[in-house]
Every structure is written in C-alpha cells, then in structure tokens.
Design an enzyme around this catalytic site. Structure first.
Site, mmCIF file in Angstrom:
data_model
loop_
_atom_site.group_PDB
_atom_site.id
_atom_site.type_symbol
_atom_site.label_atom_id
_atom_site.label_comp_id
_atom_site.label_asym_id
_atom_site.label_seq_id
_atom_site.Cartn_x
_atom_site.Cartn_y
_atom_site.Cartn_z
ATOM 1 N N LYS A 77 0.862 -1.190 0.000
ATOM 2 C CA LYS A 77 0.000 0.000 0.000
ATOM 3 C C LYS A 77 0.893 1.232 0.000
ATOM 4 O O LYS A 77 1.970 1.228 0.615
ATOM 5 C CB LYS A 77 -0.890 -0.046 1.250
ATOM 6 N N SER A 152 -9.747 1.816 2.899
ATOM 7 C CA SER A 152 -8.867 2.592 2.068
ATOM 8 C C SER A 152 -7.851 1.748 1.278
ATOM 9 O O SER A 152 -7.267 2.247 0.326
ATOM 10 C CB SER A 152 -8.106 3.602 2.929
ATOM 11 N N SER A 176 -9.971 -0.825 6.937
ATOM 12 C CA SER A 176 -9.418 -0.625 5.593
ATOM 13 C C SER A 176 -8.722 -1.815 4.950
ATOM 14 O O SER A 176 -8.374 -1.754 3.780
ATOM 15 C CB SER A 176 -8.448 0.548 5.600
#
Ligand code: GLN
Length: 491
Positions: A77, A152, A176
């Site tokens: 990420k 997210s 997330s």
C-alpha cells in the site's frame, strides 16, 4: 505460467520449476496489461534485477534455509515507506516523496526475499472506504468496474482480486483491510494492535493503525504474517513482544473444540437482503466443521461509528500537521504568502483533499479547549465500553463470527457526497480497531454477482487461531478461488 497462491508458488520456486525472474516478469506483464483499466497501483516497480539476484542466491543455497517467501512478488500500500521508491499516500502533499528508509514490515519482507513490484492505490492518507479519495484517481472493482473496490486499501484488494500480484499489504485503522477484502472477494487480516510494527507506515490514527496481509487465502496471509510481525521496541514502542510468530505452523490444529459466538447486534443489523442467507450458509459450514455456535451480545457496538469518527480525526489532525511544506511535503508555487501562517495555509489548502481537510477540521475542533472532554475523552470512554463488551463475550467463546460490512461493494459515486452514509459502512469493522483485536475477512459467496465477506474476530493475540479458523473454511469451500473473468487468463 499459471496464477497460483503463495503456498503453491513457493513450492514451485523451491523445486526450481519456476524462477523468481519468470514469476516477476509474469506479474509485471499482468500489471502492464490490467493496471491501466482498474488503477490498482500508483506506481509499478521494475525489480527484475532483484529477482535475478534472488535466483542466484537460491542456486548457491544448498541448505534449504531460504524463507518460503523468497522470490515472491508483493505490492505494498502506498502509505508504507519503501526506500527510494515513491510513497505518496495517494496525496498531492506527498506526490514526489521518496522515503530514505523502509518501513519495518517492508524490510522484514525484503529480508524474507520478497520482490516489490508496485505501490497500491488507496484513499488519501487512508481516510475513506471507497478509494475515491485518491489524488491519483479512483481504483475500480475488478468484479464490476462501475463499483468501488472498498477502501482505504482498495488498490491492494483490487490488485490481489485481479491477480496482479500473489499478495499485497494493506493497513486497517477502522476496517481498511477487511472491507476492501470483502468487496473484492479476497482474504485480508487486521492483526492484533502491536503485532506488526507501525514504523514507516504513514500515521493516520496511531492508536488504531495496523498493517496486515491481503491475499487469496488465509494460508497465504499466515505465511506473510510469519515474516511481517516483529517486536520493534526501538522504533515503535507500541509494538508487542508476541513470543510466537509461527502463524502458518498452526494451520494443522483442529477447530472442532472451538466455541463460536454470533453477536445478535450484528446479525439483526441493517444488511442488504441476501446477506443473511450467505451468512447462514457460512455458519452452517462451520457447524459441519464441528464447532459449537453460541449467541453473544455486544451491547455497546452501536456507538462505535461516532466514537471512531471522533478519535480518528483527532489523532489525524495532530499527525497530519507535519505536512506544512516547510521541511518536506508539497510547497505552493504561488509565493503569495504574507507570513508563516499564510505559507502553511497555502501549502495545505493546495495539497490536501476534501476528506482529509474535513477530518483535520473535525479533529481540531474536537480537541480544542472546552470541547476535549465532551468529544475526545467521551469517545475514549465508549471505546472502553466496547473493549469490555468483547472481553465479556470472549469469556464464553473463542471466536466471534460477524459480517465484514453491511453490503457488497457499492457503485462509484453512490456515497461520495454523503460522508455520514459512507462512515456507516464501517459499523462492523470499527469495533475491532477500538478494542485492538485481530480479525480476518474471507469470502463467503456472491450476491448480485459481487463478492461478500465475513470476518472472524478473536481476543488480542489470537491471530494464529483466526488464520486457522478461516483456513479450515477455505479447505471445504471454493469462494476464495473465484477470479473475475476479465482477469482469468494467464497473462
Ligand atoms: N473507512 C474508515 C475511515 O475512513 C477506515 C479507514 C482505515 O481503516 N484506514 O476512516
């Protein structure tokens, strides 16, 4: 070359049936072909040279001492610092930032021999649940490109679902990892708070942030967590000395003797129709696996959304004050500033997105003198009540089974103008973060041709138990093996 799990790929590498170079080229080709359609990665990293050197290491190694992850590609990420590799947090504020160091978990996985091939799209500073808050544009759900992948960690989830990498790393502050895992039909784990060092993960809400693995199976998540987790007292004083970091070794344990709690507040909640049937099928599979099902109650979880959306913005408003454009971060070219305040205002106004600004304002307001007790202190008290609810429930059960989210993925644009509605989608994931617990989301079926997940929650540091619990389900079901048709071909 065929798409495989980490487990299988690792065996093929060990038997020298494939090389890391071939594998890395294979996934880089997939990225080149598919990333432009779903926007799962903000940057793609050409790491063929590293793959070659890992192959050379394998040639020289005769003792079999290489890690099972040696030579396997991974996507991180984009809020995880990767040395000399762009780390943007999906924000204009960090759009040119190349960190001078690796996050602890990144260096742990590097040491295990993983090959970074991309940095995943996300909601800006991990604030959001749809990946629509990215400065680099939304990521699309591989199952239906009109839908969000969740957030997210939407890019990480979409990349794994489309098989652009064998696995990806995400972060979970209020859901997330688990919510995008559920929306994209993959397996994602939020470990116990403190199990994975936060050093080098861009801070959002430090008391809740935790990085975790996102992969095709619970078994693969266990293999990743074996190496990600580490005690890191010098860099993250909240990291835990967990003693046991052998998650994949635990996957042979039987689960017959486990008591599984079904929280009544979660099962009679506000789901889309069809969810109830899928959840019941999942429970039935567990009954077939021999576990005992017990109803439990978590009476205070209904307050979790208000508590979280107070606590997280408070911490964010403080954490994000560093992006002022002075030492680093975006600096305005306008040069209209009269004074230092103006300078900060200009830099921050131009570089932060709407949702990030909203959170900073909420947080700053809630922390201001006169309001602190009414908001921050009260939200912490609610957190304690929720923690206590779980504590009580875990006196009677070993695992709690719950929906990951109230629905499958929603349409792009459907909630973006209604932040409170978007926040409500986190109702089942947030309590876990507030209580510092581990939880794993895994696919349990499809509704409207979109995947749906469920989560297994356990007491703090029961991470190995949860991975095994999800693994046992995946041994008797096929949901985790489904690949969206468009991405089903080998290259
Ligand atoms: N959707 C939640 C939020 O917007 C969760 C974010 C996260 O876990 N990083 O805050």
């Amino acid at each position: 070359m065929a798409i495989q799990t980490i487990k299988k790929t690792s065996e093929l590498l060990a038997q020298k049936k494939i090389s890391s170079e071939e594998l890395t080229r294979f996934y880089m080709q997939r990225l080149a072909k598919h990333n432009p359609t779903i926007n799962a990665c903000i940057s793609v990293v050409d790491n063929i040279e590293r793959a070659k050197s890992l192959d050379a290491m394998r040639e020289k190694n005769s003792s079999g001492s290489l890690s099972p992850l040696h030579g396997i590609p991974i996507i991180h990420k984009d809020n995880l610092c990767t040395k000399d590799i762009l780390t943007t947090c999906a924000s204009k504020a960090l759009s040119t930032f190349k960190p001078p160091y690796d996050a602890t978990l990144v260096s742990n996985l590097n040491k295990a021999g993983m090959v970074i091939i991309g940095k995943a799209n996300m909601d800006e500073f991990a604030m959001g649940g749809s990946n629509e808050n990215s400065y680099f544009g939304p990521c699309l759900n591989p199952w239906n490109k009109g839908y969000v992948p969740g957030g997210s960690s939407g890019g990480s989830a979409a990349a794994v679902a489309a098989r652009l990498a064998p696995a990806a790393i995400g972060s979970d502050t209020g859901g997330s990892i688990r919510q995008p895992a559920s929306y994209c039909g993959i397996t994602g784990m939020k470990p116990s708070y403190g199990l994975v060092s936060r050093y080098g993960m861009v801070a959002f809400a430090s008391s809740l942030d935790q990085a975790g693995p996102m992969a095709q199976t619970a078994e693969d998540c266990a293999m990743l967590l074996d190496h990600m987790a580490s005690y890191d007292p010098e860099n993250d004083m909240t990291s835990l000395d967990a003693n046991d970091y052998q998650f994949s070794q635990n996957l042979k344990e039987p689960i017959r003797s486990l008591k599984v709690g079904i929280p009544k507040e979660y099962f009679h909640g506000d789901h889309i129709p069809g969810m109830q049937t899928l959840m019941q099928h999942c429970i039935d599979e567990y009954v077939a696996l021999g576990v005992e099902i017990v109803e439990v109650s978590l009476p205070d979880v209904s307050h979790c959304v208000s508590a979280y959306y107070t606590l997280a913005p408070c911490q964010a408003s403080s954490n994000l004050s560093r992006y002022d454009g002075n030492i680093y971060g975006y600096r305005s070219q306008l040069n209209r500033q009269q004074d230092i305040d103006d300078f900060y205002i200009q830099n921050r106004s131009e570089s932060l997105g709407r949702e990030v600004k909203r959170r900073i304002m909420i947080g700053t307001y809630a922390l201001s003198s006169g309001y602190y007790d009414d908001y921050y202190v009260k939200a912490n008290k609610i957190s304690n009540l929720i923690r206590h609810d779980f504590h009580e429930a875990f006196r009677h059960v070993d695992v709690i089974l719950a929906p990951t989210a109230p629905s499958h993925a929603f349409k792009i644009g459907e909630m973006i103008d209604d932040p409170v509605k978007m926040y409500q989608q986190d109702i089942y994931t947030i309590p876990v973060n507030l209580a510092e617990l581990p939880s794993i989301s895994f696919p349990i079926g499809f509704y409207n041709n979109l995947p749906v997940g469920m989560q297994a929650i356990g007491p703090k540091l029961s991470d190995a138990r949860l991975l095994n619990f999800a693994h046992k389900y995946q041994e008797i079901t096929q949901w985790h093996k489904q690949i969206p048709t468009e991405f089903d071909q080998d290259v």
